[in-house]
Structures are given as structure tokens and as C-alpha cells.
Design a protein around this motif. Structure first.
Motif, PDB file in Angstrom:
ATOM      1  N   GLY A  54      -7.182  -3.292  -1.129  1.00  0.00           N
ATOM      2  CA  GLY A  54      -6.331  -4.118  -1.981  1.00  0.00           C
ATOM      3  C   GLY A  54      -6.210  -5.545  -1.480  1.00  0.00           C
ATOM      4  N   ALA A  55      -5.952  -5.722  -0.187  1.00  0.00           N
ATOM      5  CA  ALA A  55      -5.764  -7.071   0.355  1.00  0.00           C
ATOM      6  C   ALA A  55      -7.073  -7.856   0.290  1.00  0.00           C
ATOM      7  N   MET A 101      -3.604  -2.092  13.147  1.00  0.00           N
ATOM      8  CA  MET A 101      -2.161  -2.054  12.852  1.00  0.00           C
ATOM      9  C   MET A 101      -1.394  -1.203  13.845  1.00  0.00           C
ATOM     10  N   LEU A 141      -5.385 -10.496   8.691  1.00  0.00           N
ATOM     11  CA  LEU A 141      -4.253 -10.367   7.770  1.00  0.00           C
ATOM     12  C   LEU A 141      -3.092  -9.601   8.385  1.00  0.00           C
ATOM     13  N   ASN A 154     -17.748  -3.440   4.755  1.00  0.00           N
ATOM     14  CA  ASN A 154     -16.713  -2.409   4.679  1.00  0.00           C
ATOM     15  C   ASN A 154     -17.261  -1.084   5.176  1.00  0.00           C
ATOM     16  N   ARG A 155     -16.355  -0.248   5.707  1.00  0.00           N
ATOM     17  CA  ARG A 155     -16.740   1.094   6.152  1.00  0.00           C
ATOM     18  C   ARG A 155     -17.382   1.855   4.989  1.00  0.00           C
ATOM     19  N   THR A 156     -16.750   1.813   3.823  1.00  0.00           N
ATOM     20  CA  THR A 156     -17.330   2.452   2.639  1.00  0.00           C
ATOM     21  C   THR A 156     -18.151   1.402   1.910  1.00  0.00           C
ATOM     22  N   VAL A 166       0.837  -1.207   0.000  1.00  0.00           N
ATOM     23  CA  VAL A 166       0.000   0.000   0.000  1.00  0.00           C
ATOM     24  C   VAL A 166       0.867   1.251   0.000  1.00  0.00           C
ATOM     25  N   SER A 192      -7.115  -2.235   7.621  1.00  0.00           N
ATOM     26  CA  SER A 192      -5.880  -1.823   8.315  1.00  0.00           C
ATOM     27  C   SER A 192      -6.131  -1.577   9.796  1.00  0.00           C
ATOM     28  N   GLY A 208      -1.566 -12.751   9.992  1.00  0.00           N
ATOM     29  CA  GLY A 208      -1.164 -12.733   8.584  1.00  0.00           C
ATOM     30  C   GLY A 208       0.279 -13.116   8.308  1.00  0.00           C
ATOM     31  N   ALA A 236     -12.543  -4.028   2.008  1.00  0.00           N
ATOM     32  CA  ALA A 236     -12.709  -4.122   0.551  1.00  0.00           C
ATOM     33  C   ALA A 236     -11.563  -3.396  -0.149  1.00  0.00           C
TER      34      ALA A 236
HETATM   35  P1  NAP Z   1      -5.997  -0.637   1.644  1.00  0.00           P
HETATM   36  O1  NAP Z   1      -6.083  -1.016   0.199  1.00  0.00           O
HETATM   37  O2  NAP Z   1      -5.591   0.734   2.006  1.00  0.00           O
HETATM   38  O3  NAP Z   1      -7.427  -0.922   2.298  1.00  0.00           O
HETATM   39  C1  NAP Z   1      -7.662  -0.560   3.627  1.00  0.00           C
HETATM   40  C2  NAP Z   1      -8.954  -1.210   4.110  1.00  0.00           C
HETATM   41  O4  NAP Z   1      -9.079  -0.883   5.501  1.00  0.00           O
HETATM   42  C3  NAP Z   1     -10.217  -0.674   3.444  1.00  0.00           C
HETATM   43  O5  NAP Z   1     -11.198  -1.671   3.444  1.00  0.00           O
HETATM   44  C4  NAP Z   1     -10.600   0.484   4.387  1.00  0.00           C
HETATM   45  O6  NAP Z   1     -11.967   0.818   4.344  1.00  0.00           O
HETATM   46  C5  NAP Z   1     -10.279  -0.133   5.716  1.00  0.00           C
HETATM   47  N1  NAP Z   1     -10.059   0.862   6.744  1.00  0.00           N
HETATM   48  C6  NAP Z   1      -8.992   1.679   6.861  1.00  0.00           C
HETATM   49  N2  NAP Z   1      -9.122   2.457   7.961  1.00  0.00           N
HETATM   50  C7  NAP Z   1     -10.301   2.122   8.533  1.00  0.00           C
HETATM   51  C8  NAP Z   1     -10.990   2.567   9.693  1.00  0.00           C
HETATM   52  N3  NAP Z   1     -10.467   3.508  10.484  1.00  0.00           N
HETATM   53  N4  NAP Z   1     -12.161   1.982   9.990  1.00  0.00           N
HETATM   54  C9  NAP Z   1     -12.671   1.013   9.218  1.00  0.00           C
HETATM   55  N5  NAP Z   1     -12.086   0.554   8.090  1.00  0.00           N
HETATM   56  C10 NAP Z   1     -10.905   1.105   7.766  1.00  0.00           C
HETATM   57  O7  NAP Z   1      -4.999  -1.610   2.428  1.00  0.00           O
HETATM   58  P2  NAP Z   1      -4.738  -3.158   2.110  1.00  0.00           P
HETATM   59  O8  NAP Z   1      -3.606  -3.328   1.158  1.00  0.00           O
HETATM   60  O9  NAP Z   1      -6.020  -3.792   1.760  1.00  0.00           O
HETATM   61  O10 NAP Z   1      -4.210  -3.686   3.516  1.00  0.00           O
HETATM   62  C11 NAP Z   1      -5.106  -3.936   4.589  1.00  0.00           C
HETATM   63  C12 NAP Z   1      -4.385  -4.701   5.696  1.00  0.00           C
HETATM   64  O11 NAP Z   1      -3.962  -5.979   5.249  1.00  0.00           O
HETATM   65  C13 NAP Z   1      -3.131  -3.997   6.180  1.00  0.00           C
HETATM   66  O12 NAP Z   1      -3.092  -4.074   7.584  1.00  0.00           O
HETATM   67  C14 NAP Z   1      -1.993  -4.812   5.587  1.00  0.00           C
HETATM   68  O13 NAP Z   1      -0.834  -4.794   6.372  1.00  0.00           O
HETATM   69  C15 NAP Z   1      -2.607  -6.194   5.574  1.00  0.00           C
HETATM   70  N6  NAP Z   1      -2.000  -7.056   4.545  1.00  0.00           N
HETATM   71  C16 NAP Z   1      -1.391  -8.199   4.961  1.00  0.00           C
HETATM   72  C17 NAP Z   1      -0.817  -9.045   4.024  1.00  0.00           C
HETATM   73  C18 NAP Z   1      -0.136 -10.292   4.489  1.00  0.00           C
HETATM   74  O14 NAP Z   1       0.598 -10.898   3.699  1.00  0.00           O
HETATM   75  N7  NAP Z   1      -0.336 -10.711   5.710  1.00  0.00           N
HETATM   76  C19 NAP Z   1      -0.863  -8.732   2.652  1.00  0.00           C
HETATM   77  C20 NAP Z   1      -1.511  -7.566   2.263  1.00  0.00           C
HETATM   78  C21 NAP Z   1      -2.080  -6.738   3.220  1.00  0.00           C
HETATM   79  P3  NAP Z   1     -12.516   1.970   3.346  1.00  0.00           P
HETATM   80  O15 NAP Z   1     -12.679   1.310   2.017  1.00  0.00           O
HETATM   81  O16 NAP Z   1     -13.752   2.429   3.979  1.00  0.00           O
HETATM   82  O17 NAP Z   1     -11.453   3.039   3.322  1.00  0.00           O
END
Ligand code: NAP
Length: 501
Positions: free
Chosen positions: A367-368, A430, A453, A387-389, A299, A427, A476, A365
Motif C-alpha cells: 500500500g505505501a 519495523m 518509510l 519486491n519479494r513477490t 494496514v 515493513s 518516515g 509494492a
Molecule cells: P503492506 O501493504 O502490508 O505492504 C508490505 C510490503 O512489505 C510489501 O511490499 C511486502 O512484500 C513487504 N514485506 C513484508 N514482509 C516482508 C518480508 N519479510 N520480506 C520482504 N518483504 C516483506 O504495508 P504498507 O502499508 O505498504 O506499509 C509498509 C511500511 O511503510 C510499514 O512499515 C509502514 O509503517 C510504513 N508506512 C509509513 C508511512 C509514513 O507516513 N511514514 C505511511 C504508510 C506506511 P510482499 O508483497 O512480498 O508481501
């Protein structure tokens, strides 16, 4: 002075000589030289500086850094001059009992001291520090440092973004060959530290980060991290370079450690370094400058990179995000290993071949979550996406014929229905500004299997609550390793070694 391999210098910032020597002892097997930051010493300790090299038993750099240059020295220039003069005085016929280097700033000119250095074999590091940013004209900043052939010019700047880092790397690559030190400080300068050898620097400054021994300069690594995590001694300017691309938070990622351990154990002359980047354009520019062979992307750049791909894998097309780049035919081939990584770790955790017959809640919803949704779909799960959105949840759910809902207490009944397996892919948890439990409106009854995750922290508030209710849980970390294994396969064209599993 000769070193078996690239020298590691430990900066000592303790307030007493004894504390510095104690810190040195804990790191002696990893380092080749030390810098005594005499500006950090208590006033009474300053009389002991002269005896330090003999006690240290390693080549020593003497530095008395002023506050304006990022140090802690606050008295006037007269006092500083006396300190430096005393530290270099009564030179011993045993060179090991003298300071090997003296760091003198470009505006410090004291002929008697410089003459004494030359007579007794103390090399002058002629330094300049830009602690607030990058000078526009790097040549002009460098000019005062290269007036004497036998001195070692040292330029330390603070890149404010990845474009600044590009400028620094590109400029350093064109410098004529000579002993020198070129350092980018701070988060965006970090790659220049772990790539000290590629930057043409004579050695790498490191810090022993502990209470009472603060980092000597922003962005420094520990000796261990430089040597083990970043292979600083084993790799050189011609090693194959891979990058971890993302926002500033990637400096805390475990990916470099996982990949570099595997590269080492497989005998690969390769390393991966984090390149924090504010935009995909600046990230790709740095990749080109460094002749990088590939990248792991996180991200917020996984989607931004799509327009720059010359080849797009099926998973990238389906997911709409790319987490792996491979240099191919002058362009970038884009892949996504997250869905496979999730799938393998989730099925292992559940002890199943697929998700058929399982009712699953997917939280998030982004990237992950998109990778998780693809895996849940292709392995037969029934799923609700919260999802929030709401609109993003709807778009993702519709793609796979799943249902969707808001991430609040209106979703209690639907989570209760889709509760065989609950996957947290937001996220939230985190740390930093995004703490909390995204499913705090739902009470686990213990039958749910729960996957978060997030792997840092190892147990989020959400995961801890699920475990306390009797649920079987997983974070994760294994997914991270398995998706990294997929990256290794793509980069090296061979099966990943056991280090990934
Ligand atoms: P991203 O694309 O930025 O998506 C963030 C997600 O979190 C969206 O669904 C967003 O909702 C939600 N969110 C963020 N802040 C929030 C809040 N305050 N309240 C409620 N929902 C909130 O990030 P991503 O790449 O999907 O990553 C998400 C998590 O997965 C991260 O913690 C990352 O470290 C982890 N991850 C782990 C692995 C692994 O290999 N273990 C791989 C990839 C990712 P909205 O759509 O409403 O903004």
C-alpha cells in the motif's frame, strides 16, 4: 466529591506503601484519585493499609483483587475479608482519612462491612470482571451489580475483537443514567478506556507503568497519555470523534498524538482514538455507533475499505488504497494523503522541486509503495521497483512505465544503476517478527540518498547501514506528519496548523 473535570484514577500496584506513595507523588498533578491495589502489597505491608488514605491526601479506592478476577490475591476469602475489614475499620471523623470507595465483587456480601461503608461515607463499587472474554448476555452480567441504588456498578470485560467492542459500546449507550463504570480491557477494549466519559463511566482508571509498578489491568493508559494524547479531560460525549483504523499495532501509532495536539492547539472540540479492528466491516460499525466524523486508515484496511466509499478521490483511484475517511451525506468519502506526504518530505530532503533526471530504487509494492510510486511518476523519476513477490512489483511498475525486479542479489546491478535515491517501503525493519535489512545484498557507496518509510524504530538496520556508509538518510517521521496534515485539511476544511510541520 466534586472534580473540575473528568476524574483520573491512578491504580497503584507497588509491593510497598512507600513505593505507592512515591509513584503517586510523581503523578499528583495529573490525577484526581488513586486505587490502592492492596492485593499487590507484600504481606508485612498489609498492616499499613488503613493509614493509606491520610498519607495519600486524595480520594482512595480500596481494592483487594483475587487472581480469578485478574488480581494477585491468592489467600482464601477469610483472609481477604479480614484485610478489607481492617482497612475500613476505625473510621475517622475526617472523611479524607477514610477510603472514599471500596471495590467489592458481586459475590462478596458481608453485611457488617457494607453497613460500615454506608455509615462512614465509603461508596461501594460493586464489580465484576471477565478477564477471558465478553459474556454473551451483558444484561445478565450487569444485573447483580445494580441491586443497591447507592452502589456504583462496575463491569470490566475483555472484548476479543472489534465486534465485541461494538456490542459493549451499543449496550452501554442504552444504560439508564447512574454513576457507573463500564470498561473494555485488553487491546480491543482500549477505545472504551480512552473514551471513558463517552461510555458514561464515573472516572477513568490509569496505570503508572514502570518497573515495580506493573499495569493494573491490560490496556490501561498512563495518566499522561489519557490527558495529553487522548484529551480525556478536555473532551466529552459530544466532541467530534475521529478514528485511527488498523490492526492491533495501531496502539503504538504516533498519529493520535500528532492529531490531538493539533486539535487542542486549534481549539477544536475533537479527538482521534485508535480503533483496532479485525475487519473493515467491524471498524465501520464502530465508527457508526460512535458517530465518528472521519478516520485515518492504516494496514491492513486501506484497500478493504474501497467497496464502502460513496466518494473516491483521484489519488485513491490511482493508488488503489484509501488512508482517510470523511463522513459526508451519510456515507464515507475516501482520500489518500500518503503520496502528498511522501512527496513533500522527499523533495524537502533532496532539496528539489521534482524527481526529474533521478534514478530511483523503490523497495516494496504494498500500500505505501503504491503511494510512493504515484509520486515518483508524477514528479518525473525513472524507477525500478523491487519486491519479494515479483508479480506485485510487476503490476505496480507497469502502471507507470517503470522497470521491476526481485528483492534479492539478482538485483545488485539494477540497484547500482537506479541508486540516486533509494526508498524503502516494505515493513521489514519495523521490529517484532519483521526485522532485518531488505537490501542486505547491496553495498552503499555513500552517494545514495536513502529514505525509509518506517519511523519506529527511528533508524532501521537498513537506514543505519546506509548512514554508516556515508549516505544522507531520512526516516518516515516527516512523511507521517505531512500526510497527517493532509488529513486535518480534509477533516476540518481549513489549512493545517504548524503542529504538523
Ligand atoms: P503492506 O501493504 O502490508 O505492504 C508490505 C510490503 O512489505 C510489501 O511490499 C511486502 O512484500 C513487504 N514485506 C513484508 N514482509 C516482508 C518480508 N519479510 N520480506 C520482504 N518483504 C516483506 O504495508 P504498507 O502499508 O505498504 O506499509 C509498509 C511500511 O511503510 C510499514 O512499515 C509502514 O509503517 C510504513 N508506512 C509509513 C508511512 C509514513 O507516513 N511514514 C505511511 C504508510 C506506511 P510482499 O508483497 O512480498 O508481501
Amino acid at each position: 466529591m466534586s472534580f473540575d473535570s473528568f476524574p483520573v484514577c491512578l491504580c497503584l500496584t507497588g509491593t510497598t506503601i512507600a513505593a505507592n506513595l512515591a509513584a503517586l507523588e510523581t503523578q499528583r498533578d495529573k490525577i484526581d484519585m488513586v486505587e490502592l491495589r492492596a492485593d499487590c502489597l507484600d504481606p508485612s505491608e498489609k498492616f499499613l493499609i488503613r493509614s493509606f488514605p491520610a498519607k495519600a491526601g486524595l480520594p482512595c479506592v480500596l481494592t483487594v483483587r483475587r487472581r480469578s478476577d485478574g488480581g494477585r490475591f491468592e489467600d482464601g476469602e477469610g483472609v481477604r475479608l479480614v484485610m478489607i475489614a481492617k482497612a475500613l475499620s476505625y473510621a475517622s471523623s475526617d472523611a479524607n482519612a477514610n477510603f472514599a470507595y471500596a471495590d467489592l465483587e458481586s459475590d462478596f456480601h458481608m453485611p457488617a462491612i457494607e453497613e460500615a461503608c454506608r455509615t462512614f461515607g465509603t461508596r461501594i463499587i460493586r464489580s465484576r470482571h471477565f478477564i477471558e472474554g465478553m459474556p454473551e448476555d451483558l444484561d445478565a452480567a450487569w444485573e447483580p451489580l445494580i441491586q443497591e441504588e447507592d452502589e456504583i456498578p462496575k463491569l470490566a470485560v475483555t472484548p476479543q475483537n472489534a465486534s465485541d467492542l461494538s456490542r459493549l459500546i451499543g449496550w452501554a449507550a442504552k444504560l439508564p443514567d447512574r454513576d457507573r463504570l463500564v470498561i473494555g480491557m485488553g487491546t480491543y477494549g482500549f477505545p472504551s478506556r480512552v473514551l471513558a466519559r463517552r461510555m458514561g463511566s464515573l472516572f477513568c482508571y490509569t496505570s503508572f507503568d514502570s518497573p515495580g509498578m506493573p499495569l493494573a489491568a491490560p490496556g490501561q493508559t498512563t495518566p499522561d497519555s489519557f490527558i495529553s494524547t487522548y484529551r480525556g479531560k478536555e473532551t466529552g460525549p459530544h466532541s467530534s470523534l475521529y478514528a485511527l483504523l488498523g490492526s492491533k499495532s495501531i496502539l503504538n501509532s504516533l498519529s493520535p498524538s500528532i492529531h490531538n495536539t493539533a486539535f487542542r492547539n486549534m481549539g477544536k472540540d475533537a479527538l482521534i482514538v485508535p480503533l483496532p479492528s479485525e475487519s473493515i466491516e467491524s471498524a465501520l460499525a464502530n465508527m457508526k455507533l460512535l458517530d465518528a466524523k472521519g478516520a485515518a486508515i492504516t494496514v491492513p484496511l486501506k484497500e478493504d475499505v474501497l467497496p464502502y466509499l460513496s466518494f473516491v478521490s483521484t489519488d485513491v483511484k490511482r493508488i488503489g488504497a484509501c488512508n482517510t475517511l470523511v463522513a459526508r451525506d451519510g456515507g464515507w468519502a475516501g482520500y489518500n494523503t500518503d503520496a502528498d506526504g511522501f512527496e513533500r518530505s522527499a523533495l524537502e530532503f533532496l532539496g528539489r522541486e521534482d524527481f526529474k533526471g533521478m534514478k530511483v530504487t523503490l523497495i516494496g509494492a504494498g500500500g505505501a509503495a503504491k503511494s510512493v510510486a504515484l509520486s515518483l511518476h508524477r514528479k518525473g523519476a525513472e524507477c525500478v521497483i523491487l519486491n519479494r513477490t515479483l508479480s506485485t512489483a510487476r503490476t505496480l511498475a507497469r502502471k507507470y512505465g517503470f522497470t521491476w525486479g526481485p528483492l534479492d542479489d539478482r538485483a545488485i546491478d539494477v540497484v547500482t544503476h537506479y541508486s540516486d535515491f533509494i526508498v524503502q517501503a516494505t515493513s521489514v525493519g519495523m521490529g517484532g517478527e519483521i526485522q532485518g535489512d531488505p537490501l542486505d545484498f547491496y553495498e552503499f557507496d555513500g552517494h545514495e540518498r536513502v529514505f525509509d518509510l518506517i519511523y519506529r524504530p527511528a533508524k532501521t538496520a537498513f537506514l543505519g547501514r546506509a548512514e554508516a556508509s556515508g549516505c544522507k538518510i531520512i526516516n518516515g517521521y516527516k512523511m507521517l506528519r505531512y500526510q497527517a496534515a493532509g488529513q486535518y485539511r480534509l477533516w476540518m476544511g481549513e489549512e493545517p496548523p504548524r503542529e504538523y510541520y
